[in-house]
Design an enzyme around this catalytic site. Structure first.
Site, PDB file in Angstrom:
ATOM      1  N   ASP A 335       1.234 -30.897  -4.646  1.00 23.07           N
ATOM      2  CA  ASP A 335       0.332 -30.695  -3.412  1.00 23.07           C
ATOM      3  C   ASP A 335       1.412 -30.320  -2.300  1.00 23.07           C
ATOM      4  O   ASP A 335       2.430 -30.593  -2.259  1.00 23.07           O
ATOM      5  CB  ASP A 335      -0.582 -31.736  -3.118  1.00 23.07           C
ATOM      6  CG  ASP A 335      -0.032 -33.111  -2.629  1.00 23.07           C
ATOM      7  OD1 ASP A 335       1.163 -33.131  -2.513  1.00 23.07           O
ATOM      8  OD2 ASP A 335      -0.970 -33.974  -2.228  1.00 23.07           O
ATOM      9  N   ASP A 337       1.798 -31.719   1.713  1.00 16.45           N
ATOM     10  CA  ASP A 337       1.185 -32.805   2.750  1.00 16.45           C
ATOM     11  C   ASP A 337       1.643 -32.297   4.087  1.00 16.45           C
ATOM     12  O   ASP A 337       2.933 -32.163   4.325  1.00 16.45           O
ATOM     13  CB  ASP A 337       1.775 -34.121   2.231  1.00 16.45           C
ATOM     14  CG  ASP A 337       1.493 -34.610   0.921  1.00 16.45           C
ATOM     15  OD1 ASP A 337       0.324 -34.939   0.582  1.00 16.45           O
ATOM     16  OD2 ASP A 337       2.445 -34.366   0.031  1.00 16.45           O
ATOM     17  N   ASP A 432      -2.929 -31.875   1.726  1.00 11.17           N
ATOM     18  CA  ASP A 432      -3.438 -32.929   2.358  1.00 11.17           C
ATOM     19  C   ASP A 432      -2.938 -32.953   3.740  1.00 11.17           C
ATOM     20  O   ASP A 432      -1.933 -32.794   4.172  1.00 11.17           O
ATOM     21  CB  ASP A 432      -2.575 -34.150   1.726  1.00 11.17           C
ATOM     22  CG  ASP A 432      -3.241 -34.660   0.457  1.00 11.17           C
ATOM     23  OD1 ASP A 432      -4.233 -34.403   0.151  1.00 11.17           O
ATOM     24  OD2 ASP A 432      -2.437 -35.355  -0.246  1.00 11.17           O
TER      25      ASP A 432
HETATM   26  N1  CTP Z   1      -0.049 -41.464   0.514  1.00  8.58           N
HETATM   27  C1  CTP Z   1      -0.503 -42.448   1.225  1.00  8.58           C
HETATM   28  N2  CTP Z   1      -1.908 -42.524   1.012  1.00  8.58           N
HETATM   29  C2  CTP Z   1      -2.823 -41.871   0.264  1.00  8.58           C
HETATM   30  C3  CTP Z   1      -1.976 -40.826  -0.486  1.00  8.58           C
HETATM   31  C4  CTP Z   1      -0.773 -40.691  -0.396  1.00  8.58           C
HETATM   32  O1  CTP Z   1      -0.120 -43.041   2.042  1.00  8.58           O
HETATM   33  N3  CTP Z   1      -3.953 -41.916   0.012  1.00  8.58           N
HETATM   34  C5  CTP Z   1       1.476 -41.170   0.766  1.00  8.58           C
HETATM   35  C6  CTP Z   1       2.012 -41.951  -0.512  1.00  8.58           C
HETATM   36  O2  CTP Z   1       2.462 -42.985  -0.513  1.00  8.58           O
HETATM   37  C7  CTP Z   1       3.396 -40.800  -0.452  1.00  8.58           C
HETATM   38  C8  CTP Z   1       2.761 -39.473   0.385  1.00  8.58           C
HETATM   39  O3  CTP Z   1       1.688 -39.959   0.946  1.00  8.58           O
HETATM   40  O4  CTP Z   1       4.273 -41.538   0.201  1.00  8.58           O
HETATM   41  C9  CTP Z   1       3.068 -38.271  -0.580  1.00  8.58           C
HETATM   42  O5  CTP Z   1       2.141 -38.569  -1.692  1.00  8.58           O
HETATM   43  P1  CTP Z   1       1.867 -37.470  -2.704  1.00  8.58           P
HETATM   44  O6  CTP Z   1       1.399 -36.419  -2.223  1.00  8.58           O
HETATM   45  O7  CTP Z   1       0.949 -38.210  -3.490  1.00  8.58           O
HETATM   46  O8  CTP Z   1       3.140 -37.570  -3.372  1.00  8.58           O
HETATM   47  P2  CTP Z   1       4.467 -36.639  -3.250  1.00  8.58           P
HETATM   48  O9  CTP Z   1       5.768 -37.802  -3.287  1.00  8.58           O
HETATM   49  O10 CTP Z   1       4.350 -35.865  -2.017  1.00  8.58           O
HETATM   50  O11 CTP Z   1       4.738 -35.907  -4.617  1.00  8.58           O
HETATM   51  P3  CTP Z   1       4.055 -34.658  -5.185  1.00  8.58           P
HETATM   52  O12 CTP Z   1       4.996 -33.511  -5.018  1.00  8.58           O
HETATM   53  O13 CTP Z   1       3.593 -34.668  -6.342  1.00  8.58           O
HETATM   54  O14 CTP Z   1       2.906 -34.303  -4.215  1.00  8.58           O
HETATM   55 MN    MN Z   2       2.557 -34.428  -2.034  1.00  6.39          MN
HETATM   56 MN    MN Z   3      -0.572 -35.946  -1.301  1.00  2.77          MN
END
Ligand code: CTP
Ligand code: MN
Ligand code: MN
Length: 508
Positions: A335, A337, A432
């Site tokens: 995703d 963020d 996100d």
């Molecule tokens: N996070 C959070 N609360 C949530 C979802 C996510 O604090 N409800 C934080 C996670 O702890 C993480 C960050 O947001 O540090 C990013 O989460 P995520 O997008 O799930 O993972 P990524 O590290 O960005 O990996 P990816 O590339 O797979 O998205």
């Molecule tokens: Mn992410």
């Molecule tokens: Mn995320």
């Protein structure tokens, strides 16, 4: 072990050597530095060494072959030796890990890279392994126990092992066993942090976080090329089904488990099961194939432009930061963020709703769910420290991304999702959006940069080692009974007495 040249081996036992046990390794003479080790631990270790037949000198002299220190930086030990008027070339300077490995092996072991003293203080006082007087656990101290004390870049020399351990972690979590999952993840994280590929089990002696189970998996791979446990897990019906079902946006463990028990094992079966799906799950299923495709950095940049434009239009002066995996330098992600804030505290309130309306009007959103900010210091501060959930205003959404063309929605005549000839070249992408008040933004930035394990380790460190509570909103010092302010991530690391780790080194 190669003794240094020009060593005069003492011909008779000096007053320094053990009176009761014969010295088994006359070529090796140890000296334990009391600095930071403390005198009682030094005495205990000296006795233990002598019982195992090592020669230990109480004072430093020309005959010493190994200077052993604990919790010291290499530079400090060298400075100390120089201050005592000693030639630095005469002895090996090793970390306590060399001694513990040697005690365990029952003889002086070769000095490995990890045994040498680091210039930086790797050993900051928090290695959980202990030399116990019962003679139990004897382990090295060269790798810090908490992932937030280590730098972990994207380069991983041990993927063959970490892939295996992470698969077992995933399987444990899919079975609801988060504890075991975490144990595998911590083990994998240690292997990721090693500068070289593991080719020999001996390299792992004394490494923290590698339990019996993880070690067995690694040994299997070293000996046969594969782990039988991993192979059979991969083949397991439940693992395969749960992985697919929980991979659907909006589907959690409980739902997937229920479906699996009802005989649903794949997307096709789910589509034809007649299940009632909630709005998120409907979107997840509808865009399943797209959402399974990793998002490239180029795609993330396109989304970043769209988000930036929308946020600035609705709340000029806002700050929009790419967080998550892309901030850590990942070339792709599941995703994208974003963290949004505004320097005038309070202005950020409600911005998400406006931005979402705007994006919807521009037809950029395939799905969105906005949650309001529910953070209250009195409820969520010191009283509930361990929660990993934060309470920011946020929006989980699915974007319609058009590839291969410009994104200037206002000026566009064609609908997003079509190219200039009206051909659809769109795809769904998970995004996100999180909004933080300016006073909390350093904590939000740290909390939303990840990795997830890095975040967990930071919070564990804060709680266990500092008696503090860290969240994505604040840092509370339980001893002082007050919140510690921070305007930057660096300040938070400093409050936690940790060396600053930049985002690119948080890929644990
Ligand atoms: N996070 C959070 N609360 C949530 C979802 C996510 O604090 N409800 C934080 C996670 O702890 C993480 C960050 O947001 O540090 C990013 O989460 P995520 O997008 O799930 O993972 P990524 O590290 O960005 O990996 P990816 O590339 O797979 O998205
Ligand atoms: Mn992410
Ligand atoms: Mn995320």
């Amino acid at each position: 072990m190669v003794p240094l040249k020009r060593r005069k081996v003492p011909s008779s036992a000096s007053s320094d050597s053990s009176p009761d046990v014969a010295c088994k390794f006359p070529q090796v003479v140890l000296f334990l530095l009391e600095r930071k080790m403390g005198s009682s631990r030094r005495t205990f270790l000296t006795d233990l060494c002598r019982k195992k037949g090592f020669r230990v000198n109480e004072t430093f002299s020309e005959s010493v072959t190994h200077v052993i220190s604990e919790k010291n930086k290499g530079d400090d030990v060298r400075r100390w030796l120089r201050s005592q008027g000693h030639d630095l070339t005469i002895a090996h300077l090793v970390d306590i890990g060399w001694l513990t490995d040697s005690l365990r092996a029952g003889h002086p072991v070769d000095i490995l890279e990890g045994h040498k003293l680091h210039t930086t203080d790797y050993t900051q006082s928090t290695h959980k392994e202990q030399l116990t007087s019962s003679g139990g656990e004897v382990t090295t101290r060269s790798i810090p126990a908490y992932a937030c004390q280590r730098r972990t870049t994207l380069s991983n020399r041990n993927t063959i092992f970490t892939d295996a351990l992470l698969l077992l972690a995933e399987n444990a979590e899919l079975s609801g066993d988060d504890g075991r999952g975490l144990a595998f993840r911590r083990g994998a994280a240690v292997l990721k942090a090693l500068p070289e590929a593991v080719t020999d089990m001996r390299r792992l002696r004394g490494c923290p976080c590698l339990g019996e189970h993880s070690l067995r998996v690694i040994q299997d791979i070293l000996e046969t090329g594969v782990s039988r446990e991993v192979e059979s897990t991969k083949q397991s019906e439940r693992y395969q089904a749960m992985k697919v079902l929980t991979g659907i946006f909006g589907v959690g463990l409980k739902t997937a488990d229920q479906w699996f028990r009802d005989g649903i094992q794949n997307i096709h079966q789910l589509r034809h099961s007649g299940r009632t799906l909630n709005r998120a799950q409907q979107a997840g299923l509808a865009h399943y194939d797209d959402l399974m495709q990793p998002i490239t950095k180029a795609e993330a940049d396109v989304i970043a432009n769209i988000v930036e434009e929308a946020v600035q239009a609705e709340l000029p002066g806002s700050q929009v930061t790419l967080v998550g995996g892309f901030r850590r330098g990942n070339p792709s992600g599941h995703d994208v963020d974003f963290l949004i804030t505004h320097p005038q505290e309070g202005r950020e309130e409600g911005v998400i709703a406006k931005v979402v309306s705007r994006l919807e009007a521009q037809d950029f959103l395939l799905y969105q769910k906005t949650t309001r900010n529910s953070y209250m210091k009195s409820n969520d501060g010191p009283a509930r420290p361990a929660s990993s959930m934060d309470h920011f205003e946020r929006c989980l959404c699915i974007f319609r991304l058009t590839t291969g063309e410009q994104h200037e929605p206002k000026a566009c005549t064609q609908a997003p999702g079509e190219d200039s000839e009206g051909r659809a070249s769109k795809r769904a992408v998970r995004v996100d959006l999180v909004v933080s008040p300016f006073s909390q933004v350093a904590f939000a930035l740290l909390g939303w940069t990840g990795s997830k394990l890095f975040e967990r380790e930071l919070r564990r460190w804060a709680t266990r080692e500092k008696n503090m509570s860290l969240s994505s909103h604040a840092l509370y010092d339980n001893k002082q009974g007050r919140y510690l302010k921070a305007a930057t991530e660096e300040e938070i690391f400093a409050h936690l007495s940790l060396d600053y780790i930049p985002p690119s080194d948080r890929n644990t």
